[in-house]
Design an enzyme around this catalytic site. Sequence first.
Site, mmCIF file in Angstrom:
data_model
loop_
_atom_site.group_PDB
_atom_site.id
_atom_site.type_symbol
_atom_site.label_atom_id
_atom_site.label_comp_id
_atom_site.label_asym_id
_atom_site.label_seq_id
_atom_site.Cartn_x
_atom_site.Cartn_y
_atom_site.Cartn_z
ATOM 1 N N GLU A 78 8.987 8.433 -2.285
ATOM 2 C CA GLU A 78 7.874 7.969 -1.055
ATOM 3 C C GLU A 78 7.605 9.439 -0.144
ATOM 4 O O GLU A 78 9.026 9.495 0.328
ATOM 5 C CB GLU A 78 7.955 6.761 -0.711
ATOM 6 C CG GLU A 78 8.014 5.823 -1.689
ATOM 7 C CD GLU A 78 6.678 5.498 -2.261
ATOM 8 O OE1 GLU A 78 5.668 6.275 -2.214
ATOM 9 O OE2 GLU A 78 6.613 4.956 -3.435
ATOM 10 N N CYS A 146 7.750 -2.683 1.676
ATOM 11 C CA CYS A 146 8.442 -1.395 1.759
ATOM 12 C C CYS A 146 7.711 -0.379 2.696
ATOM 13 O O CYS A 146 8.363 0.340 3.077
ATOM 14 C CB CYS A 146 8.440 -0.986 0.219
ATOM 15 S SG CYS A 146 9.520 -1.887 -0.963
ATOM 16 N N HIS A 170 11.323 4.049 -4.450
ATOM 17 C CA HIS A 170 10.988 3.004 -5.292
ATOM 18 C C HIS A 170 11.315 3.160 -6.676
ATOM 19 O O HIS A 170 11.311 4.231 -7.443
ATOM 20 C CB HIS A 170 9.365 2.858 -5.301
ATOM 21 C CG HIS A 170 8.652 1.795 -4.418
ATOM 22 N ND1 HIS A 170 7.621 2.314 -3.478
ATOM 23 C CD2 HIS A 170 8.719 0.559 -4.019
ATOM 24 C CE1 HIS A 170 7.244 1.225 -2.737
ATOM 25 N NE2 HIS A 170 8.085 0.268 -3.181
#
Length: 206
Positions: A78, A146, A170
């Site tokens: 991310e 998250c 992730h």
Amino acid sequence: MKKILITCFEPFGGEKINPSEEAVGKVSAPRGCELKKLRLPVRWGEAQKSLFDAIDAFLPDAVLMTGQAGGSSAIRIERVAMNLCGAIKDENGLYATGGTEEAELPIREGAPAAYFSTLDCKKIQNALKAEDIPAVLSYSAGTYICNYIMFSALDRFACENRKISAGFIHLPYANCRKDGAPSMELDVMTRALEIALAQIILGEKL
Ligand code: PCA
């Protein structure tokens, strides 16, 4: 010795396992690293408190957060966390407001709209690809817990002017699924996290 806090999540949404918890459980600390593992609840408020308590107690040099992204076929590194709690009920059946009336709200009123990960995402992706592990850069961590904890960590370190690198990875589902959703072997995901940790240690200028 560099100190890294690695977090994962409990199973949620009716799943029996969370691949992040399974993989983090198996991860070995790379040489030169003191690793602390932390499992977070999939509950607004509680997840942030648990993360912050661990940061205060352990005083890490870096924080690698991990979670499940069902439907993904690759490791997702991310790049961005945004200042938004989506209108999604947590494992307590509550929205981020603490109530049952559908609502979205900022993670912190007045905070920037978004933060970039302070990990070297491209370097981690290249290191994973060098070992033939499918890995992509992702430009949205979603609007659930998250994204919430990734933003919370980055916001806190920015506000306190602390040089602690932090980011989120992730993971796909761990097991072959009847619904045909993509999955990845747990051993591969564990190796991926070890590679990411090794890259984080290399990148730390302490
Ligand atoms: N994945 C969810 C929350 C917990 C997890 O493992 C998310 O992507 O927000």
